[in-house]
Design a protein around this motif. Structure first.
Motif, PDB file in Angstrom:
ATOM      1  N   LEU A 243       0.961  -1.148   0.062  1.00  0.00           N
ATOM      2  CA  LEU A 243       0.002  -0.097   0.188  1.00  0.00           C
ATOM      3  C   LEU A 243       1.029   1.298  -0.039  1.00  0.00           C
ATOM      4  O   LEU A 243       1.599   1.662   0.990  1.00  0.00           O
ATOM      5  CB  LEU A 243      -0.964   0.014   1.331  1.00  0.00           C
ATOM      6  N   LYS A 244       1.177   1.803  -1.275  1.00  0.00           N
ATOM      7  CA  LYS A 244       1.986   2.863  -1.281  1.00  0.00           C
ATOM      8  C   LYS A 244       1.286   4.409  -0.824  1.00  0.00           C
ATOM      9  O   LYS A 244       0.246   4.374  -1.017  1.00  0.00           O
ATOM     10  CB  LYS A 244       2.438   3.097  -2.842  1.00  0.00           C
ATOM     11  N   LYS A 245       2.070   5.074  -0.239  1.00  0.00           N
ATOM     12  CA  LYS A 245       1.700   6.217   0.245  1.00  0.00           C
ATOM     13  C   LYS A 245       1.444   7.493  -0.855  1.00  0.00           C
ATOM     14  O   LYS A 245       2.259   7.499  -1.947  1.00  0.00           O
ATOM     15  CB  LYS A 245       2.397   7.123   1.291  1.00  0.00           C
TER      16      LYS A 245
ATOM     17  N   CYS B 262      -2.901   5.932   7.327  1.00  0.00           N
ATOM     18  CA  CYS B 262      -3.300   4.837   6.717  1.00  0.00           C
ATOM     19  C   CYS B 262      -4.520   4.402   7.786  1.00  0.00           C
ATOM     20  O   CYS B 262      -4.311   4.093   8.940  1.00  0.00           O
ATOM     21  CB  CYS B 262      -1.982   4.135   6.786  1.00  0.00           C
ATOM     22  N   ILE B 263      -5.577   4.019   7.368  1.00  0.00           N
ATOM     23  CA  ILE B 263      -6.914   3.618   8.027  1.00  0.00           C
ATOM     24  C   ILE B 263      -6.970   2.166   7.685  1.00  0.00           C
ATOM     25  O   ILE B 263      -7.272   1.619   6.594  1.00  0.00           O
ATOM     26  CB  ILE B 263      -7.755   4.370   7.821  1.00  0.00           C
ATOM     27  N   PHE B 264      -7.219   1.441   8.795  1.00  0.00           N
ATOM     28  CA  PHE B 264      -7.624  -0.167   8.666  1.00  0.00           C
ATOM     29  C   PHE B 264      -9.290   0.018   8.963  1.00  0.00           C
ATOM     30  O   PHE B 264      -9.535   0.582  10.026  1.00  0.00           O
ATOM     31  CB  PHE B 264      -7.161  -0.861   9.775  1.00  0.00           C
TER      32      PHE B 264
ATOM     33  N   SER C 253      -3.844  -5.829  -2.573  1.00  0.00           N
ATOM     34  CA  SER C 253      -2.758  -5.187  -3.386  1.00  0.00           C
ATOM     35  C   SER C 253      -2.887  -3.840  -3.751  1.00  0.00           C
ATOM     36  O   SER C 253      -2.070  -3.177  -4.446  1.00  0.00           O
ATOM     37  CB  SER C 253      -2.389  -6.111  -4.742  1.00  0.00           C
ATOM     38  N   ASN C 254      -4.213  -3.108  -3.793  1.00  0.00           N
ATOM     39  CA  ASN C 254      -4.458  -1.812  -4.102  1.00  0.00           C
ATOM     40  C   ASN C 254      -4.817  -0.983  -2.717  1.00  0.00           C
ATOM     41  O   ASN C 254      -4.812  -1.303  -1.718  1.00  0.00           O
ATOM     42  CB  ASN C 254      -5.482  -1.780  -5.105  1.00  0.00           C
ATOM     43  N   SER C 255      -4.765   0.257  -2.934  1.00  0.00           N
ATOM     44  CA  SER C 255      -5.266   1.281  -1.819  1.00  0.00           C
ATOM     45  C   SER C 255      -6.784   1.595  -1.832  1.00  0.00           C
ATOM     46  O   SER C 255      -6.834   2.513  -1.170  1.00  0.00           O
ATOM     47  CB  SER C 255      -4.301   2.443  -1.892  1.00  0.00           C
TER      48      SER C 255
ATOM     49  N   GLU D 297      -0.006  -4.545 -21.067  1.00  0.00           N
ATOM     50  CA  GLU D 297       0.735  -4.207 -20.153  1.00  0.00           C
ATOM     51  C   GLU D 297       0.102  -4.109 -18.640  1.00  0.00           C
ATOM     52  O   GLU D 297      -1.084  -4.303 -18.608  1.00  0.00           O
ATOM     53  CB  GLU D 297       1.053  -2.435 -20.416  1.00  0.00           C
ATOM     54  N   GLN D 298       0.803  -3.780 -17.663  1.00  0.00           N
ATOM     55  CA  GLN D 298       0.285  -3.905 -16.262  1.00  0.00           C
ATOM     56  C   GLN D 298       0.240  -2.451 -15.505  1.00  0.00           C
ATOM     57  O   GLN D 298       1.429  -1.943 -15.586  1.00  0.00           O
ATOM     58  CB  GLN D 298       0.519  -4.831 -15.496  1.00  0.00           C
ATOM     59  N   GLY D 299      -0.723  -1.766 -15.044  1.00  0.00           N
ATOM     60  CA  GLY D 299      -0.742  -0.885 -14.002  1.00  0.00           C
ATOM     61  C   GLY D 299      -0.991  -0.868 -12.770  1.00  0.00           C
ATOM     62  O   GLY D 299      -1.820  -2.038 -12.373  1.00  0.00           O
ATOM     63  N   LEU D 300      -0.036  -0.328 -11.810  1.00  0.00           N
ATOM     64  CA  LEU D 300      -0.022  -0.560 -10.409  1.00  0.00           C
ATOM     65  C   LEU D 300      -1.493  -0.314  -9.696  1.00  0.00           C
ATOM     66  O   LEU D 300      -1.651  -0.650  -8.808  1.00  0.00           O
ATOM     67  CB  LEU D 300       1.104   0.114  -9.906  1.00  0.00           C
TER      68      LEU D 300
END
Length: 502
Positions: free
Chosen positions: A32-34, A45-47, A158-160, A261-264
């Motif tokens: 999880l990128k800032k 960052c919130i759970f 894997s995503n935010s 292609e792949q996007g993050l």
């Protein structure tokens, strides 16, 4: 770390497009990128309780939990919201603490190991075998309930973006222990349906016969589920330039090998593509894809187009269209009629509404995806048409399930019923396919039962707005809901037979 909110603080966190949700200030997961640009100040960052996912939220959209609890709890009545509030209250009642310095994945792994060791060393006793003092009872139950005082949490996606629940079985296990085993509890022995791997690089015979001239534009695609994977396969094999994203990144590997292609993140896909398609689980996921952190809106601009292929209601589609148009982008809803097999063969029926120029620019894609595409005018019309057709399919399948259950109870051979049905005017590919699935009893997923139930629910919502009675659809919806509760939500919709039979 901010001086306002510290690690472990319980809060209300609001994502754009959604009401405040109970959460906890946490360590981000490994992937999880800032956000690189925080225009409105610091982020946390919130759970999120209930969904067990993580997201970066601006502090301006965070409030202390206890201070605003009374007001915000009264503001929402949805089942998911109530479950989330119950989860955070249960967390508070048990006195669990967040252990600083551990990332959520490591924390969960340690908790799992501790729980297993506790179960092994805890003897199975009854009140008759051993008398306990109140103090002993409290200590023993505390040991089992919260080993090493660690927080229960699942691995992040894997995503935010907060998309769906990661582990329904874990979420409901506590409630099941409290209430005991009943018919409505999800059985633990229902195996999830196995999805055979998709051969991405092999062209279907149907696609070969179409002889498509691919567009020179670059297309993005968000969501590689049962429908999305088949659609993207045909886009790639028809020569289109495609960039993909999926919540579970491993699903992208085969498509990248085939030439995509792949996007993050979803925003990366929108930035790189001229037109982006989205095909996710439901209206909630569709909104999160657009409004969430690193979502579609962050990179939407006047030279971009967005095509929503998720099965949604007209109101959700209009909300997304308004947001896309406000950023200068063009919007098209493109609902699909068909199942997994039709998606892979490229024989879907596409119902579109919205920006006409965008519909025209997507024609080569629609030709690769399906056998026919229809333009139905203003945004919302395609969603309404899709729900009308899904209502027919859902009620018909429920009727088929009850008929086959009746035949079995009456001592008739179900295969004889299907053979005779094939000779009547009721015969059609869908009924015969579902009938065979009922006889075989495996229910391999073509269209998930939970998606059929979702469409029935949305149809009933539309009927409420129009004051149009739908008694048969309402009854069928309850049957699907019960089958879903029994553990067959991810199986094919034909698994509704389980509820009809038993």
């Amino acid at each position: 770390m901010s001086e306002v909110y510290k690690l472990g603080d319980l809060v209300w966190a609001k994502m754009k497009g959604f009401s405040p949700w109970p959460g906890r200030v946490s360590h981000p997961s490994k992937d999880l990128k800032k956000p690189s640009n925080t225009k409105k100040g610091p982020v946390q960052c919130i759970f999120f309780f209930g969904t067990n996912n993580y997201a970066w939220i601006e502090e301006s959209n965070i409030k202390p939990y206890h201070e605003f609890k009374e007001t915000l709890v009264k503001s929402s009545k949805t089942g998911a919201f109530k479950d989330a509030v119950e989860a955070i209250e249960d967390f508070i009642a048990k006195g669990e603490i967040f252990e600083d310095g551990l990332d959520p994945d490591s924390l969960f792994d340690r908790l799992k190991d501790d729980t297993i060791s506790v179960e092994k060393r805890t003897p199975k006793t009854t009140p008759k075998m051993r008398k306990e003092t109140p103090k002993q009872k409290r200590l023993d139950s505390a040991e089992i309930r919260r080993p090493a005082k660690k927080q229960r949490t699942e691995s992040s996606t894997s995503n935010s973006i907060r998309v769906g629940s990661l582990s329904p079985a874990l979420n409901h296990s506590a409630a099941a222990r409290k209430s005991g085993s009943t018919l409505l509890n999800r059985p633990s022995n229902i195996a999830r349906p196995v999805t055979p791997p998709l051969d991405v690089e092999t062209l279907s015979q149907t696609l070969k016969e179409k002889n498509i001239m691919p567009s020179t534009l670059k297309f993005g695609f968000l969501g590689l589920g049962i429908m999305g994977s088949g659609i993207v396969k045909n886009l790639i094999n028809s020569g289109h330039s495609v960039i993909v994203w999926n919540r579970t990144q491993e699903k992208c590997i085969d498509f990248v090998k085939a030439g995509a292609e792949q996007g993050l993140t979803p925003s990366d896909v929108v930035l790189a593509a001229d037109i982006t398609f989205s095909c996710v689980a439901d209206p909630q996921a569709a909104k999160e894809m657009v409004f969430g952190n690193c979502g579609v809106l962050s990179e939407m601009s006047p030279d971009k187009g967005y095509v929503e292929m998720t099965g949604i209601d007209a109101e959700t589609s209009k909300d997304i269209a308004e947001a896309i148009n406000a950023k200068g982008g063009r919007y098209l809803e493109a609902q699909v009629q068909g199942s997994k097999t039709q998606a892979q063969e490229g024989t879907l029926v596409i119902l579109a509404a919205g920006d006409r120029t965008l519909f025209d620019e997507c024609q080569s894609c629609f030709e690769a995806m399906g056998k026919s595409s229809f333009y139905l005018g203003e945004v919302g019309n395609a969603s309404k048409m899709n729900l009308v057709l899904q209502l027919m399919a859902g009620v018909t399948l429920a009727g088929l399930a009850e008929s086959m259950a009746l035949a079995d109870r009456a001592g008739l051979q179900q295969k004889d019923v299907l053979e005779l049905l094939e000779l009547t005017s009721l015969a059609c590919p869908a009924i015969l396919e579902k009938g065979k699935a009922i006889i075989e009893g495996g229910f391999p997923t073509q269209l998930p039962l939970q998606h059929m139930q979702k469409d029935l629910r949305l149809s009933l919502g539309m009927s409420d707005q129009l004051e149009q009675p739908l008694p048969l659809a309402a009854a069928a919806n309850e049957v699907y809901k019960h089958a879903k509760r029994l553990g067959y939500g991810e199986h094919d919709a034909s698994a509704v037979y389980i509820r009809a039979r038993f």
